[in-house]
Design a protein around this motif. Structure first.
Motif, PDB file in Angstrom:
ATOM      1  N   MET A   1       0.848  -1.198   0.000  1.00 20.13           N
ATOM      2  CA  MET A   1       0.000   0.000   0.000  1.00 20.13           C
ATOM      3  C   MET A   1       0.876   1.239   0.000  1.00 20.13           C
ATOM      4  SD  MET A   1      -2.917   1.165   2.734  1.00 20.13           S
ATOM      5  CE  MET A   1      -3.951  -0.211   2.271  1.00 20.13           C
ATOM      6  N   GLU A   2       0.577   2.179  -0.828  1.00 20.09           N
ATOM      7  CA  GLU A   2       1.352   3.399  -0.870  1.00 20.09           C
ATOM      8  C   GLU A   2       1.132   4.211   0.391  1.00 20.09           C
ATOM      9  OE1 GLU A   2       0.356   5.505  -4.354  1.00 20.09           O
ATOM     10  OE2 GLU A   2       1.146   4.004  -5.728  1.00 20.09           O
ATOM     11  N   GLN A   3       2.123   5.021   0.726  1.00 24.26           N
ATOM     12  CA  GLN A   3       2.043   5.755   1.979  1.00 24.26           C
ATOM     13  C   GLN A   3       0.847   6.677   2.031  1.00 24.26           C
ATOM     14  OE1 GLN A   3       4.407   4.992   4.456  1.00 24.26           O
ATOM     15  NE2 GLN A   3       2.574   5.769   5.406  1.00 24.26           N
ATOM     16  N   ALA A   4       0.485   7.302   0.903  1.00 24.60           N
ATOM     17  CA  ALA A   4      -0.681   8.187   0.904  1.00 24.60           C
ATOM     18  C   ALA A   4      -1.932   7.421   1.294  1.00 24.60           C
ATOM     19  CB  ALA A   4      -0.863   8.814  -0.477  1.00 24.60           C
ATOM     20  N   GLN A   5      -2.045   6.174   0.788  1.00 28.75           N
ATOM     21  CA  GLN A   5      -3.203   5.369   1.150  1.00 28.75           C
ATOM     22  C   GLN A   5      -3.146   4.971   2.607  1.00 28.75           C
ATOM     23  OE1 GLN A   5      -2.392   2.455  -1.952  1.00 28.75           O
ATOM     24  NE2 GLN A   5      -4.349   2.966  -2.873  1.00 28.75           N
ATOM     25  N   ALA A   6      -1.944   4.808   3.138  1.00 28.24           N
ATOM     26  CA  ALA A   6      -1.799   4.378   4.515  1.00 28.24           C
ATOM     27  C   ALA A   6      -2.425   5.345   5.486  1.00 28.24           C
ATOM     28  CB  ALA A   6      -0.310   4.202   4.867  1.00 28.24           C
ATOM     29  N   VAL A   7      -2.425   6.620   5.171  1.00 30.71           N
ATOM     30  CA  VAL A   7      -3.021   7.594   6.077  1.00 30.71           C
ATOM     31  C   VAL A   7      -4.361   8.086   5.563  1.00 30.71           C
ATOM     32  CG1 VAL A   7      -0.804   8.335   6.961  1.00 30.71           C
ATOM     33  CG2 VAL A   7      -1.766   9.526   5.011  1.00 30.71           C
ATOM     34  N   GLY A   8      -4.783   7.581   4.400  1.00 24.99           N
ATOM     35  CA  GLY A   8      -6.100   7.915   3.899  1.00 24.99           C
ATOM     36  C   GLY A   8      -6.214   9.312   3.346  1.00 24.99           C
ATOM     37  N   THR A  70       4.572  -4.954  12.442  1.00 26.53           N
ATOM     38  CA  THR A  70       5.419  -4.127  11.569  1.00 26.53           C
ATOM     39  C   THR A  70       5.074  -4.287  10.088  1.00 26.53           C
ATOM     40  OG1 THR A  70       7.091  -5.881  11.491  1.00 26.53           O
ATOM     41  CG2 THR A  70       7.358  -4.163  13.175  1.00 26.53           C
ATOM     42  N   GLY A  71       4.129  -5.175   9.769  1.00 21.03           N
ATOM     43  CA  GLY A  71       3.773  -5.391   8.372  1.00 21.03           C
ATOM     44  C   GLY A  71       4.845  -6.084   7.572  1.00 21.03           C
ATOM     45  N   HIS A 146     -13.984  10.617  15.210  1.00 17.59           N
ATOM     46  CA  HIS A 146     -13.404  11.904  15.586  1.00 17.59           C
ATOM     47  C   HIS A 146     -12.015  12.128  14.982  1.00 17.59           C
ATOM     48  CE1 HIS A 146     -16.615  12.561  18.432  1.00 17.59           C
ATOM     49  NE2 HIS A 146     -16.283  11.512  19.161  1.00 17.59           N
ATOM     50  N   LEU A 147     -11.374  11.065  14.525  1.00 20.98           N
ATOM     51  CA  LEU A 147      -9.991  11.185  14.086  1.00 20.98           C
ATOM     52  C   LEU A 147      -9.881  11.855  12.721  1.00 20.98           C
ATOM     53  CD1 LEU A 147      -8.525   7.710  15.123  1.00 20.98           C
ATOM     54  CD2 LEU A 147      -8.409   9.883  16.373  1.00 20.98           C
ATOM     55  N   ASP A 148      -8.816  12.649  12.583  1.00 19.46           N
ATOM     56  CA  ASP A 148      -8.501  13.284  11.303  1.00 19.46           C
ATOM     57  C   ASP A 148      -7.427  12.529  10.534  1.00 19.46           C
ATOM     58  OD1 ASP A 148     -10.175  15.758  11.582  1.00 19.46           O
ATOM     59  OD2 ASP A 148      -8.902  16.028  13.347  1.00 19.46           O
ATOM     60  N   GLY A 149      -6.847  11.517  11.143  1.00 13.48           N
ATOM     61  CA  GLY A 149      -5.822  10.719  10.477  1.00 13.48           C
ATOM     62  C   GLY A 149      -5.156   9.790  11.461  1.00 13.48           C
ATOM     63  N   TRP A 150      -4.226   8.993  10.961  1.00 12.29           N
ATOM     64  CA  TRP A 150      -3.545   8.035  11.819  1.00 12.29           C
ATOM     65  C   TRP A 150      -2.237   7.592  11.182  1.00 12.29           C
ATOM     66  CZ3 TRP A 150      -8.768   7.345  10.486  1.00 12.29           C
ATOM     67  CH2 TRP A 150      -9.001   6.666   9.283  1.00 12.29           C
ATOM     68  N   VAL A 151      -1.346   7.147  12.050  1.00 12.26           N
ATOM     69  CA  VAL A 151      -0.085   6.547  11.637  1.00 12.26           C
ATOM     70  C   VAL A 151      -0.013   5.201  12.344  1.00 12.26           C
ATOM     71  CG1 VAL A 151       2.423   6.722  11.745  1.00 12.26           C
ATOM     72  CG2 VAL A 151       1.061   8.742  11.210  1.00 12.26           C
ATOM     73  N   LEU A 152       0.074   4.112  11.568  1.00 13.42           N
ATOM     74  CA  LEU A 152      -0.053   2.759  12.093  1.00 13.42           C
ATOM     75  C   LEU A 152       1.209   1.964  11.805  1.00 13.42           C
ATOM     76  CD1 LEU A 152      -3.654   2.086  10.736  1.00 13.42           C
ATOM     77  CD2 LEU A 152      -3.008   3.100  12.943  1.00 13.42           C
ATOM     78  N   SER A 153       1.666   1.237  12.809  1.00  9.54           N
ATOM     79  CA  SER A 153       2.941   0.533  12.680  1.00  9.54           C
ATOM     80  C   SER A 153       2.952  -0.461  11.527  1.00  9.54           C
ATOM     81  CB  SER A 153       3.258  -0.191  13.988  1.00  9.54           C
ATOM     82  OG  SER A 153       2.279  -1.183  14.272  1.00  9.54           O
ATOM     83  N   TYR A 154       1.846  -1.185  11.316  1.00  9.70           N
ATOM     84  CA  TYR A 154       1.878  -2.221  10.298  1.00  9.70           C
ATOM     85  C   TYR A 154       1.933  -1.633   8.883  1.00  9.70           C
ATOM     86  CZ  TYR A 154      -3.108  -1.871   8.920  1.00  9.70           C
ATOM     87  OH  TYR A 154      -4.331  -1.441   8.444  1.00  9.70           O
ATOM     88  N   LEU A 155       1.547  -0.380   8.734  1.00  8.16           N
ATOM     89  CA  LEU A 155       1.671   0.294   7.448  1.00  8.16           C
ATOM     90  C   LEU A 155       3.007   1.014   7.303  1.00  8.16           C
ATOM     91  CD1 LEU A 155      -1.925   1.802   7.136  1.00  8.16           C
ATOM     92  CD2 LEU A 155      -0.987  -0.158   5.904  1.00  8.16           C
ATOM     93  N   GLU A 156       3.590   1.384   8.426  1.00  2.00           N
ATOM     94  CA  GLU A 156       4.839   2.149   8.401  1.00  2.00           C
ATOM     95  C   GLU A 156       6.076   1.261   8.434  1.00  2.00           C
ATOM     96  OE1 GLU A 156       4.739   5.311   7.884  1.00  2.00           O
ATOM     97  OE2 GLU A 156       2.567   5.507   8.157  1.00  2.00           O
TER      98      GLU A 156
END
Length: 220
Positions: A1-8, A70-71, A146-156
Motif C-alpha cells: 500500500m502506498e504511503q498516501a493510502q496508509a493515512v487515507g 510491523t507489516g 473523531h480522528l482526522d488521520g492516523w499513523v499505524l505501525s503495520y503500514l509504516e
C-alpha cells in the motif's frame, strides 16, 4: 500500500496544509481510546483446549506478533510460532477472531473528550497495531469518527518507541514541527516523544488527559 493510502489522504497534503490548520493532538489507541486485555485470548484458548492459561509474558507476545505489527510478515509466518508455544493448532481465521477478543470497549470519557477537542484541534492516532486489529476497531467503535488521520505501525514498518514513526507523523501532519500534545499509556513511548521535543504525558484517564491539555494551553 502506498504511503498516501496508509493515512487515507493525498500524498503530501497534510504536511503542506498543517501549517495553516489547527494544532495537532496525537493519541495512542490501545489503552487510550480502547480498553483491552491480552489475557482474554489465552483464557479463551484455555477453555477450548482444556489447558492451563498459557503463554508467557508480554515480551513473548511482542516477539511472536512482531511481523504482523510491523507489516513485515503475515499469519503464515506467525502461526507456527504461536502453535508451538501453545501446543495447539488453529487456522488463521480462528486466530483473527480470537485476537479481536482482547478489546473490551471504549475508554470511559474519551469519546466526549475528543468531541470537545475536535473543533480546536486535529486529532491523530499513532498506534502499534496489526491489520486485523485495526480493521476490527474501525468497524466496531464509533470513537474513531473523531480522528482526522492516523499513523499505524503495520503500514509504516516501524513501531513506537522508535524515533522514525514519530518523525513520520510529525512530517505528515505537523509541518515537521512537534504536535501540540501526545498521550500514550506506555511510559517508554512517552519518553521517546519527549526526547524529540514533543509535549507528552502518560495517559491516566480522560479527566487527566483533558487537564493536561488545558494546562499546556494555558502555558502558551
Amino acid at each position: 500500500m502506498e504511503q498516501a493510502q496508509a493515512v487515507g489522504m493525498p500524498e503530501g497534503s497534510c504536511a503542506v496544509r498543517s501549517r495553516h490548520q489547527k494544532p495537532v493532538i496525537v493519541v495512542d489507541v490501545g489503552g487510550v481510546l480502547i480498553d483491552y486485555d491480552l489475557g482474554r485470548v489465552f483464557e479463551a484458548l484455555s477453555r477450548r483446549f482444556d489447558i492451563p492459561a498459557p503463554l508467557s509474558s508480554p515480551v513473548d507476545l511482542d516477539r511472536l506478533f512482531h511481523p504482523l505489527v510491523t507489516g513485515t510478515g503475515d499469519w503464515k509466518d506467525v502461526l507456527p510460532g504461536l502453535d508451538a508455544v501453545l501446543g495447539i493448532r488453529l487456522p488463521p481465521g480462528e486466530w483473527h477472531t480470537l485476537c479481536n477478543q482482547i478489546f473490551i470497549g471504549e475508554v470511559p470519557g474519551m469519546d466526549e473528550a475528543l468531541a470537545e477537542l475536535k473543533s480546536d484541534y486535529r486529532l491523530i492516532a499513532m498506534s502499534n497495531t496489526m491489520e486485523v486489529h485495526w480493521t476490527h476497531l474501525m468497524e466496531t467503535y464509533s470513537i474513531f469518527r473523531h480522528l482526522d488521520g492516523w499513523v499505524l505501525s503495520y503500514l509504516e514498518g516501524t513501531v513506537k518507541p522508535r524515533a522514525e514513526i514519530y518523525s513520520r507523523l510529525q512530517r505528515r501532519y505537523c509541518g515537521n514541527a512537534p504536535p501540540f500534545f501526545f498521550t500514550d499509556d506506555t511510559r517508554s513511548h512517552v519518553q521517546a516523544a519527549r526526547s524529540l521535543g514533543w509535549h507528552a504525558a502518560v495517559f491516566c484517564g480522560a479527566d487527566d488527559f483533558m487537564e493536561n491539555i488545558r494546562r499546556h494551553r494555558a502555558e502558551g
